[in-house]
Design a protein around this motif. Structure first.
Motif, PDB file in Angstrom:
ATOM      1  N   ALA A 119      -4.805   2.307 -12.708  1.00  0.00           N
ATOM      2  CA  ALA A 119      -4.480   0.946 -12.267  1.00  0.00           C
ATOM      3  C   ALA A 119      -4.013   0.937 -10.817  1.00  0.00           C
ATOM      4  CB  ALA A 119      -3.406   0.349 -13.177  1.00  0.00           C
ATOM      5  N   LEU A 120      -3.205   1.913 -10.437  1.00  0.00           N
ATOM      6  CA  LEU A 120      -2.743   2.000  -9.054  1.00  0.00           C
ATOM      7  C   LEU A 120      -3.886   2.298  -8.091  1.00  0.00           C
ATOM      8  CD1 LEU A 120       0.654   3.861  -9.439  1.00  0.00           C
ATOM      9  CD2 LEU A 120       0.307   1.578  -8.492  1.00  0.00           C
ATOM     10  N   ILE A 124       0.835  -1.201   0.000  1.00  0.00           N
ATOM     11  CA  ILE A 124       0.000   0.000   0.000  1.00  0.00           C
ATOM     12  C   ILE A 124       0.873   1.255   0.000  1.00  0.00           C
ATOM     13  CG2 ILE A 124      -1.604   1.363   1.414  1.00  0.00           C
ATOM     14  CD1 ILE A 124      -2.905  -1.323   2.225  1.00  0.00           C
ATOM     15  N   THR A 125       1.890   1.261   0.826  1.00  0.00           N
ATOM     16  CA  THR A 125       2.800   2.406   0.891  1.00  0.00           C
ATOM     17  C   THR A 125       3.504   2.634  -0.442  1.00  0.00           C
ATOM     18  OG1 THR A 125       3.159   2.007   3.240  1.00  0.00           O
ATOM     19  CG2 THR A 125       4.787   3.369   2.114  1.00  0.00           C
ATOM     20  N   ARG A 126       3.986   1.561  -1.052  1.00  0.00           N
ATOM     21  CA  ARG A 126       4.679   1.683  -2.344  1.00  0.00           C
ATOM     22  C   ARG A 126       3.744   2.178  -3.438  1.00  0.00           C
ATOM     23  NH1 ARG A 126      10.028  -0.515  -3.095  1.00  0.00           N
ATOM     24  NH2 ARG A 126       9.465   0.145  -5.157  1.00  0.00           N
ATOM     25  N   ALA A 127       2.506   1.677  -3.451  1.00  0.00           N
ATOM     26  CA  ALA A 127       1.544   2.097  -4.467  1.00  0.00           C
ATOM     27  C   ALA A 127       1.203   3.578  -4.312  1.00  0.00           C
ATOM     28  CB  ALA A 127       0.288   1.244  -4.393  1.00  0.00           C
ATOM     29  N   PRO A 153      -1.016  10.527 -21.034  1.00  0.00           N
ATOM     30  CA  PRO A 153      -2.037   9.477 -21.156  1.00  0.00           C
ATOM     31  C   PRO A 153      -1.585   8.129 -20.590  1.00  0.00           C
ATOM     32  CG  PRO A 153      -1.885  10.702 -23.196  1.00  0.00           C
ATOM     33  CD  PRO A 153      -0.764  11.178 -22.313  1.00  0.00           C
ATOM     34  N   GLU A 154      -0.322   7.772 -20.813  1.00  0.00           N
ATOM     35  CA  GLU A 154       0.178   6.505 -20.288  1.00  0.00           C
ATOM     36  C   GLU A 154       0.216   6.523 -18.763  1.00  0.00           C
ATOM     37  OE1 GLU A 154       1.931   8.348 -22.499  1.00  0.00           O
ATOM     38  OE2 GLU A 154       1.572   7.211 -24.338  1.00  0.00           O
ATOM     39  N   GLU A 155       0.652   7.636 -18.222  1.00  0.00           N
ATOM     40  CA  GLU A 155       0.716   7.748 -16.770  1.00  0.00           C
ATOM     41  C   GLU A 155      -0.681   7.822 -16.161  1.00  0.00           C
ATOM     42  OE1 GLU A 155       4.992   9.887 -16.008  1.00  0.00           O
ATOM     43  OE2 GLU A 155       3.343  11.114 -16.758  1.00  0.00           O
ATOM     44  N   HIS A 156      -1.625   8.387 -16.894  1.00  0.00           N
ATOM     45  CA  HIS A 156      -3.002   8.414 -16.421  1.00  0.00           C
ATOM     46  C   HIS A 156      -3.542   6.990 -16.271  1.00  0.00           C
ATOM     47  CE1 HIS A 156      -7.076   9.767 -15.763  1.00  0.00           C
ATOM     48  NE2 HIS A 156      -7.480   8.962 -16.725  1.00  0.00           N
ATOM     49  N   ASN A 157      -3.249   6.148 -17.258  1.00  0.00           N
ATOM     50  CA  ASN A 157      -3.669   4.746 -17.167  1.00  0.00           C
ATOM     51  C   ASN A 157      -3.007   4.048 -15.984  1.00  0.00           C
ATOM     52  OD1 ASN A 157      -5.336   4.946 -19.376  1.00  0.00           O
ATOM     53  ND2 ASN A 157      -3.799   4.182 -20.821  1.00  0.00           N
TER      54      ASN A 157
END
Length: 58
Positions: free
Chosen positions: A29-30, A7-10, A21-25
């Protein structure tokens, strides 16, 4: 706990992502992964402390 670590890492990874856009996806997911991890953590805590005499197998 490994779940706490995940959880901390996420959360850290989600903060570091930008707005492409890629980072938004990846953010979506995160967010989904965080929701599931937190739900799992809550279920495990409740099962560990409030299970009573019953054993619940998932």
């Amino acid at each position: 706990m490994n779940i706490e670590h995940a959880i901390t890492r996420a959360k850290k990874a989600k903060k570091r992502l930008g707005n492409s856009p890629e980072e938004h996806n990846a953010q979506l997911a995160l967010a989904d992964a965080l929701k599931e991890l937190e739900r799992t953590r809550t279920r495990l805590q409740k099962d560990a402390y409030f299970s009573g005499d019953e054993l619940r197998l998932v």
